[in-house]
Enzyme design. Structure first.
Site, PDB file in Angstrom:
ATOM      1  N   ASP A  11      -7.146  -3.652   1.164  1.00  0.00           N
ATOM      2  CA  ASP A  11      -7.489  -4.462   0.013  1.00  0.00           C
ATOM      3  C   ASP A  11      -7.034  -5.902   0.274  1.00  0.00           C
ATOM      4  OD1 ASP A  11      -8.378  -4.888  -2.676  1.00  0.00           O
ATOM      5  OD2 ASP A  11      -6.289  -4.899  -3.309  1.00  0.00           O
ATOM      6  N   ASP A  13      -6.510  -8.821  -2.555  1.00  0.00           N
ATOM      7  CA  ASP A  13      -5.573  -9.326  -3.560  1.00  0.00           C
ATOM      8  C   ASP A  13      -4.453  -8.315  -3.806  1.00  0.00           C
ATOM      9  OD1 ASP A  13      -6.838 -11.865  -4.320  1.00  0.00           O
ATOM     10  OD2 ASP A  13      -8.477 -10.596  -5.006  1.00  0.00           O
TER      11      ASP A  13
END
Length: 258
Positions: A11, A13
């Site tokens: 991922d 953020d």
């Protein structure tokens, strides 16, 4: 016996950056992946930006990777629609990340009798556009949304996001959208296909139990939860599933990349 990790999904953020600032060790993690020649993709449910936009944002935070190493919910949605109905048409509520992705797979963007209504992230949801979406869905267009996140972060606080707006359209039409982005393992599988990786030898690194970790588990990946984003260690016990490992940050994974 622990399976060898040959490819990585991570991922963005909360894992590599937090509020625009690189997480300590994130640049070393990405550099280690590139130096080892390991296939990897950075995943994000954010459909506003193109991979080139996101590459520039990461570069400004000191994280260097090619635009081709970024896989967004917009790209996954475009790939899904191209597989479902090649060269179809769509009425789109969203930004350049989504409209560009659909254009690149040969989709026609139209307000007249589209095959799909596609809802993505935007900072300027207009009542007129939402009304048109409702009427097109009532008229038979299929309802697709890039991701189910109900809020998004900003400096001032949470903003209503795709999932919240999708709920409004669903209430008005009685039609439930199909969400392509995480936690749908569809996004993970499309990412695996993109880098020609197999789930058995791929890891997913995320900061959220309810999107990253559960999507990785459902897609058959080894999962790592890092504590630099949304989920705190004490919150893990609330969930009926567990990550493979819980780590302070991606810095703890640098030495595992060969």
């Amino acid at each position: 016996m622990t399976r060898e990790i040959r490819a990585w999904l991570t991922d963005m953020d909360g894992v590599l950056v937090h509020e625009g600032i690189a997480v300590p060790g994130a640049a070393r993690f990405v550099r280690a992946l590139r130096d080892a020649g390991r296939p990897f993709l950075v995943l994000t449910n954010n459909s506003i930006f193109t991979p080139s936009d996101l590459r520039a944002r990461l570069a400004s935070a000191g994280i260097d990777l090619p635009a081709g190493a970024i896989w967004t919910s917009a790209l996954a949605t475009a790939q899904f629609l191209a597989d479902q109905m090649p060269h179809g048409s769509a009425y789109v509520i969203g930004e350049a990340g989504l409209t560009t992705a659909l254009d690149e797979v040969g989709y026609t963007l139209t307000e007249t009798d589209p095959d799909f209504v596609v809802l993505g992230e935007t900072r300027t949801y207009s009542f007129e556009a939402l009304t048109r979406a409702v009427r097109l869905i009532q008229g038979g267009a299929r309802f697709i949304a890039t991701n189910p996140d109900v809020t998004g972060p900003s400096v001032e606080g949470d903003l209503p996001a795709t999932g919240a707006v999708a709920a409004m359209i669903q209430t008005a039409t009685g039609r439930q959208p199909y969400f392509v982005g995480k936690p749908n393992p569809m996004m993970i599988r499309s990412a695996l296909n993109r880098i020609d990786a197999h789930s058995e030898h791929t890891a997913m690194v995320g900061d959220r139990m309810d999107t990253d970790v559960v999507a990785g588990i459902e897609a058959g990946l080894r999962t790592f939860l890092v504590l630099t984003g949304s989920t705190r260690r004490e919150e893990v016990e609330r969930f009926p599933f567990r990550p493979g490992e819980i780590l302070d940050s991606v810095a703890d994974l640098v030495d595992r990349i060969h």
